[in-house]
Design a protein around this motif. Sequence first.
Motif, PDB file in Angstrom:
ATOM      1  N   TYR A 194       0.825  -1.210   0.000  1.00  0.00           N
ATOM      2  CA  TYR A 194       0.000   0.000   0.000  1.00  0.00           C
ATOM      3  C   TYR A 194       0.863   1.265   0.000  1.00  0.00           C
ATOM      4  N   PHE A 195       1.969   1.246   0.758  1.00  0.00           N
ATOM      5  CA  PHE A 195       2.803   2.450   0.854  1.00  0.00           C
ATOM      6  C   PHE A 195       3.939   2.445  -0.156  1.00  0.00           C
ATOM      7  N   GLY A 196       4.318   1.272  -0.665  1.00  0.00           N
ATOM      8  CA  GLY A 196       5.482   1.198  -1.537  1.00  0.00           C
ATOM      9  C   GLY A 196       5.130   1.298  -3.007  1.00  0.00           C
ATOM     10  N   THR A 197       6.157   1.044  -3.819  1.00  0.00           N
ATOM     11  CA  THR A 197       6.032   1.068  -5.272  1.00  0.00           C
ATOM     12  C   THR A 197       6.137  -0.358  -5.794  1.00  0.00           C
ATOM     13  N   VAL A 198       5.184  -0.758  -6.593  1.00  0.00           N
ATOM     14  CA  VAL A 198       5.120  -2.130  -7.090  1.00  0.00           C
ATOM     15  C   VAL A 198       5.621  -2.152  -8.528  1.00  0.00           C
ATOM     16  N   ASP A 199       6.615  -3.001  -8.777  1.00  0.00           N
ATOM     17  CA  ASP A 199       7.069  -3.212 -10.151  1.00  0.00           C
ATOM     18  C   ASP A 199       6.831  -4.672 -10.515  1.00  0.00           C
ATOM     19  N   ASP A 200       7.429  -5.099 -11.613  1.00  0.00           N
ATOM     20  CA  ASP A 200       7.158  -6.455 -12.105  1.00  0.00           C
ATOM     21  C   ASP A 200       7.716  -7.534 -11.188  1.00  0.00           C
ATOM     22  N   THR A 201       8.784  -7.225 -10.476  1.00  0.00           N
ATOM     23  CA  THR A 201       9.464  -8.273  -9.711  1.00  0.00           C
ATOM     24  C   THR A 201       9.415  -8.065  -8.205  1.00  0.00           C
ATOM     25  N   ASN A 202       9.236  -6.842  -7.740  1.00  0.00           N
ATOM     26  CA  ASN A 202       9.358  -6.618  -6.303  1.00  0.00           C
ATOM     27  C   ASN A 202       8.542  -5.400  -5.884  1.00  0.00           C
ATOM     28  N   ILE A 203       8.461  -5.220  -4.569  1.00  0.00           N
ATOM     29  CA  ILE A 203       7.834  -4.049  -3.969  1.00  0.00           C
ATOM     30  C   ILE A 203       8.915  -3.305  -3.218  1.00  0.00           C
ATOM     31  N   SER A 204       9.044  -2.013  -3.441  1.00  0.00           N
ATOM     32  CA  SER A 204      10.135  -1.246  -2.830  1.00  0.00           C
ATOM     33  C   SER A 204       9.630   0.099  -2.341  1.00  0.00           C
ATOM     34  N   MET A 205      10.498   0.752  -1.507  1.00  0.00           N
ATOM     35  CA  MET A 205      10.152   2.049  -0.937  1.00  0.00           C
ATOM     36  C   MET A 205      11.449   2.793  -0.637  1.00  0.00           C
ATOM     37  N   ASN A 206      11.475   4.097  -0.877  1.00  0.00           N
ATOM     38  CA  ASN A 206      12.646   4.899  -0.533  1.00  0.00           C
ATOM     39  C   ASN A 206      12.809   4.962   0.980  1.00  0.00           C
TER      40      ASN A 206
END
Length: 1032
Positions: free
Chosen positions: A923-935
């Motif tokens: 919900y808070f992070g950024t979703v791409d094709d392979t993973n979920i990440s956040m600064n």
Amino acid sequence: MESSIEKFHSVPNLQRKMSSEPDIRHLYSLSLSQIRKRAEFGEYNYKPSPFNIRWIHGYNPKVGVINLNDKGSTIAFYAAGNCAVLYNWTTNNMMILQGHKHVVTCISSDSAGKWLVTADSGSENVIIIWDSTDYFPQKTIFNPHRNVKLAKVTMSTDAKYLLTLGYHEKATISWWIWSFGHDVPHASLEVGIPRGGVIEMDFNPHQSEQFLLMTKSNIWIGISAKIFIIERGLLKETNDYELKIRVVEHKLNPENGRLTCFTFVQETSQILVATSRGAVLVYGYNIEYKKKEIMDATNYESLKFIKVLKVEQRKIHVIKSIDGIIATGNSIGEIRFYDSQMKLLYWVHGFTVDCIKGMSFNISPRSYKILDPKYRTLCPCWEKVVTEVDASTGQIQQKLIKKDIPSDATSAGKPFLVRDFIVCTSNEGVGFVDFVTEKLVTIMDNKPSPATSLALHPEKPYVCIGYADGSIELFNYVQHKLFVRIDLREHYKVVIPPKEDSIKGDVEIMKPQISVKCLKYSPSGLHLACGLDKGELIFLHPTIMNILTQTPHKDTTHAITHIEFSTDSLSLAIADKGRTVCVYKYDCTEFVWSFVGKHRAHYKDITALIFLPKKNANGEYKLLSLGADRIMVEYDIGSSSDEYLEVLSMDRIDQSAVPLYGIPWNNPPDIDPETQRTDLPMILICNDEFKYKIVNYATTMTLSTILGPKYEHPVCRMQLIMSKKDDVETQYLLFATRNVIGLRKMPIDGNPWKHVALLGHPIQVIDLCYREDHGILFTIGSRDSCMYQWAANYRSVETTSKQGGGDLDPYYCLIENGRPGWLFHEIRDLFYYIQILCQGTFSPAMRRVKDYIPIESLPDLMRALGYFPSDYEVENLIVEAKYKVYNRTPSTEIDFEEFVKLYLNHRPALGESFKKIRNAFRYFGTVDDTNISMNREDFISMLSNNGEYFSRELSWYLLSILNGQSFEDRSELSEGDFSFLPEVITLEELATNIIGIHDTDMCLDVHSVKDSFGSQQTISSDSEEAGNTNFV
């Protein structure tokens, strides 16, 4: 043709069970008394059931009805839900066969009615063979087609064989000699028929080695036979079997229609196949008609299409061969009888029905003697006429007068008699036909439409059932008889007169598409409210079902889901699918209900509507509503006017759990008014985290959290009931999950031995009602037209409660590995370690070990045991430990037993869920094709600004410890320096390096919960879960 035949020869199943292999399933071949005598496994203790099913109102019309009438008995065998029923309609007795988890989709029997077969379709489906003499299961076959759903099953007329059908990529048939007791079929064969292609299959009643499958366009004839092998030049018979099958080719003609049913004709060895356009296809071994021709079953390859006969104008649903007569039933209710050459002999004149769906004749042939007296009236000596015993049936011959017997359609006008039979119709239920008098006796007058709502009269023995087709039935549950039925579509139909320029002058009739969604009796029994799918509210007479509301109340446009009356029966509240609450008041002078107002306070589905027994200052009863948005709304009816419903308060009652239902909660009867409070305003709530919560609705404070039953789904319906025996009143909590109904002994304390439950419906229990004075529960299920009547068995709860033991004994089953396990030892050790911590780690004083710890140390002890409560949960934990719901004076310490119970009740019922963490991070992070990440900065900002947030300084301190920074490392860093964290934090980084879960895949599999269990996302108003967990 030879290659096509060889293509469908089966490979024999050579697997055989070792004789020395112990298997408890062999006990299925013994009777109940034999099991008790010959059991080698000690004394059998059957788990007590909280409810015993007593009656089922309705049946499954898709499965059909089998006539078991023999030697004067009047028994019908049919399916209802996940049960099979043997119903004697003359004595009004019912024997219910239970043992299936899913809906019973197939039933069958042998020709004598001795052996009965029931089968369900679903995961873990089973086939059960019953002995009709003692109603005991003689054989149970588990997963006959492994992990594939069972489609059809049939038994041969001599009860030797079973034939089952399942669909893998194509149709697969399995052949069983069930009396051998094997758990694998004796032969299996894959047939080139697509999924759902077989519409009917059966054994040849005269040659049980032969069977037939029918699709919409073809028939497949097959046989079972032993395998022969050549050994040392000699042909030797083995004990293995194989199946052979072939399709009987015929030229397709669209004018004949689709194939619908078939029958075997013994006299000619022919197969007659009926079609949807009234034609009959004749299959046989010779083109010429030969009576009394008997063909060997192995000669199945010679079967061929002979001709087609156009015998009727309508679709033929049923064709049967009985006593040399061919009987048919068609789509307009006509029943006709033909000879073996399909020449019309007779048709039924005495009654009319809408559509024939099934026919089942008596087991034994009719025994009769035709008398032809000279006088038209019976003389006094008629009773003295004695008939002989029929040698073929063993019954005394029935005396019949020739002039009263139907005659056939031949020129000779011969007497025409066949066996009596049961007929199944589309919309007029099931009836028994006395062929001599041509009278139709209704056995079951049930609607095929699904039941949608239920209401129970508080005083009279009536239960009201609403259906999806707009009909309402009033059923007397003591006499088990239908009292009255009304059709709302018929009542509210609109008759449009013909236009002035109309030549024919036809009147147009428009019936509204009405569906009953909710029914409710008032506590006084003087009012019956009915909510419809378009938002209309009508009122009916509570006992004769007259419609009192000629113009329905139309104050909402959404389907009504809840109806509640106040204690005095003068106020009514409804909730609809649009999340609106409407209130009505009864005018005692005008005897009408008037609309007060409405309000839409929830933004997600309303899960409960509660009229409390207490009144506001203005004299009106308190009204509450609970929603999937976790909001509790209290309404002020007395201050409402101008069609606006005032809201008195609106508070959030939970942090994460979604309330599924709520009821008023009273003080226990044994409360001490000197030391405990008796004026607490409370409600009991069940939520989707498998917990009960006692909530003070005045302050919205959670007073107690109790672990609920951990079945496949959480509790979503409750009712507090009372049992009175020998002037002693005992309280129980009646509860229901999605498909389970049960009883819990009071008080509720998380003891798993205090509740007993059983499967209430194979799909979903959508409504239930309980009558305290009779101890009877009524339930209806999803996509089912049946109503189930249960008798409560309070002794079952008392028995299991005693078996659980006292003190902590019943709670050990909730702890991993029980009392000897590592977790209990960890709980005990940490309980005493916390005492050392509270006395001072470096204190020189003598240590004193006590059975109590300070309540303020509970949060740290819970976290040490792996349960990490939020601040909101800590507050609830401390309040419950101090006041124990009712205490006036708060406690400061808690003993070991109370702590263990508190820990088991408050910790997550299904363990911590990595899925919950993943959903929050997504919900808070950024979703791409392979993973979920956040600064990194976004991650720190999230912790410092959302929910129960940390200060930036505390976030730095905690994250540095979790990331493995030592004291020296932290001293070198300035406070607020988060450089020890990577610039981009991924979900894997969060799980492994910060939280400390080293195997995320394992954690996901072990600790996560099924989608139906989770409460990570609130159920939305249009979500599928909302419809699955709430009663509508």
